[in-house]
Design an enzyme around this catalytic site. Structure first.
Site, PDB file in Angstrom:
ATOM      1  N   SER A   3     -11.315 -23.260  11.367  1.00 43.49           N
ATOM      2  CA  SER A   3     -10.177 -22.778  10.593  1.00 43.49           C
ATOM      3  C   SER A   3      -8.846 -22.835  11.312  1.00 43.49           C
ATOM      4  CB  SER A   3     -10.437 -21.335  10.132  1.00 43.49           C
ATOM      5  OG  SER A   3     -10.617 -20.476  11.246  1.00 43.49           O
ATOM      6  N   HIS A  62     -13.885 -23.915   4.753  1.00 41.75           N
ATOM      7  CA  HIS A  62     -12.700 -24.764   4.636  1.00 41.75           C
ATOM      8  C   HIS A  62     -13.025 -26.213   4.287  1.00 41.75           C
ATOM      9  CE1 HIS A  62      -9.942 -21.663   6.132  1.00 41.75           C
ATOM     10  NE2 HIS A  62     -10.962 -21.295   6.889  1.00 41.75           N
ATOM     11  N   LYS A 112     -10.922 -20.269  -1.541  1.00 39.44           N
ATOM     12  CA  LYS A 112     -10.044 -21.287  -0.948  1.00 39.44           C
ATOM     13  C   LYS A 112      -9.917 -22.446  -1.928  1.00 39.44           C
ATOM     14  CE  LYS A 112     -11.001 -19.662   3.711  1.00 39.44           C
ATOM     15  NZ  LYS A 112     -11.781 -18.447   3.318  1.00 39.44           N
TER      16      LYS A 112
END
Length: 391
Positions: A177, A205, A237
């Site tokens: 990240s 991610h 996300k």
């Protein structure tokens, strides 16, 4: 005084590590209003630009009318709705796994999985740059906990050879990240197989962004359930909603239902969020242009930064850190960009090692080419002020 909290806060301020909150006044997007001022934002994780998609918002509104606003109970009492169940089934099909289990957020998913699978007789091996939730879970599990050097397979294998743990679990982020680089998953899967260990990946991610169909690091690296027994993904996300899931075998999911305390003793996510995420999944599958556009923006940014002489990391994900060194420099540059109407977060220790403070720039499919050009011009003015500004 035992609880001299103000002294601790003063020390943090003096070291340039003090954190403050900003108040977002509009939906997430490329252009935002924060604390009454308009900015171009390069600091959220809304990678596909879905956090304010009208179809997803409409699905949530309809589902709120159908299900109400809250889950009302844990999944094992009466909080497991049809919307939750359908989302789990659709995510299982999408990831190519036997089953999926929903969690309220990624932190709780990671805590739940590792503490349910491991105990004092076991061993867990984690990349040094793993997310805090993974590291905390390893410590809380009671297992023998070791951190191997970042992406260093030789170091990991040496540690695995020295353990006599009953179970051995290798844990890594899929996309790191703060650095934006990818874990060497194929090599990790092969090593896990040789060592009779399991591999667990937190794909917070990468899920939705990587892979031809948005299946994340598992699809990107062609790793099925056998090679990657524990796959964790988040929905807040790239999916633009909230929550998280664990994907794996029937036995894994049933084990988590029986033993994962962060699942058993937590109220379920609002059913409307699950219903909205089902729409996110359909958009993600159908609109591959979002990933293609995002990749073009990232490659353009990297090419221009290299010409400017900025220090980038080995990342081809939407996370593009610019290394600046000291915490004070990172904060000063972030402030200078904000003064030009650009929001970029300064990342400092303890989140990253001393001397590697950075501007963490993140891209979204909601960004346009001209947005990236604005960012690049602002970076150039910040790094190398023009002669007029110097005068």
């Amino acid at each position: 005084m035992a609880f001299d909290l103000e002294k601790d806060l003063q020390i943090r301020r003096a070291r340039g590590l003090y954190r403050t909150r900003k108040t977002l006044e509009v939906p997430q997007g490329a252009e935002v209003v924060v604390d009454g001022k308009s900015y171009l934002a390069f600091c959220n994780n809304d990678y596909l630009g879905l956090a304010n998609h009208p179809d997803i918002c409409a699905a949530m509104a309809r589902a709120t009318s159908d299900y109400g606003t809250g889950g009302g109970a844990s999944h094992l009492v009466i909080g497991h709705s049809r919307a939750h169940h359908q989302l789990e089934e659709e995510l299982a099909e999408f990831t190519g796994r036997e089953r999926v289990l929903l969690f309220s957020n990624g932190y709780m998913a990671n805590l739940g999985v590792i503490t349910a699978l491991l105990g004092k007789e076991d061993a867990v091996f984690q990349d040094r740059l793993n997310h805090a939730s993974l590291l905390d879970a390893g410590l809380l599990s009671g297992a023998r906990f070791q951190r191997y050097l970042h992406k260093d397979l030789a170091n990991l294998e040496t540690r695995l050879n020295r353990t006599d743990g009953r179970r051995k679990l290798i844990v890594t982020d899929g996309v790191f990240s703060m650095d934006g680089d990818l874990a060497p998953l194929k090599a990790l899967a092969e090593l896990a197989h040789r060592q009779d260990a399991w591999l667990m990946v937190d794909d917070a991610h990468g899920f939705g962004v990587l892979g031809n169909n948005g299946g994340g690091v598992a699809e990107h690296c062609s790793l099925g359930q056998r090679d990657l027994p524990v796959l964790v993904g988040t929905l807040g996300k790239a999916f633009g909603t909230a929550g998280a899931f664990v994907a794996g075998s029937e036995a894994l999911i049933e084990t988590l239902i029986q033993f994962a305390r962060t699942y058993i003793y937590t109220t379920s996510m609002p059913p409307a969020i699950a219903e909205a995420t089902r729409v996110s999944l359909e958009i993600l599958k159908q609109e591959s242009w979002r990933r293609e556009h995002l990749d073009k923006l990232v490659q353009y940014f990297r090419k221009e930064c290299q010409q400017m002489g900025l220090k980038l990391m080995d990342s081809h994900s939407p996370i593009q850190p610019v290394i600046v060194g000291s915490a004070d420099t990172a904060v000063a540059m972030s402030d200078a960009l904000a003064a030009q109407g650009i929001l970029v977060t300064a990342i400092r220790p303890p989140t990253v090692p001393e001397g590697t403070s950075r501007l963490r720039i993140t891209f979204s499919a909601a960004h346009k080419q001209q947005h990236v050009e604005q960012l690049l011009h602002a970076l150039e003015r910040t790094v190398r002020p023009s002669q007029e500004e110097v005068a």
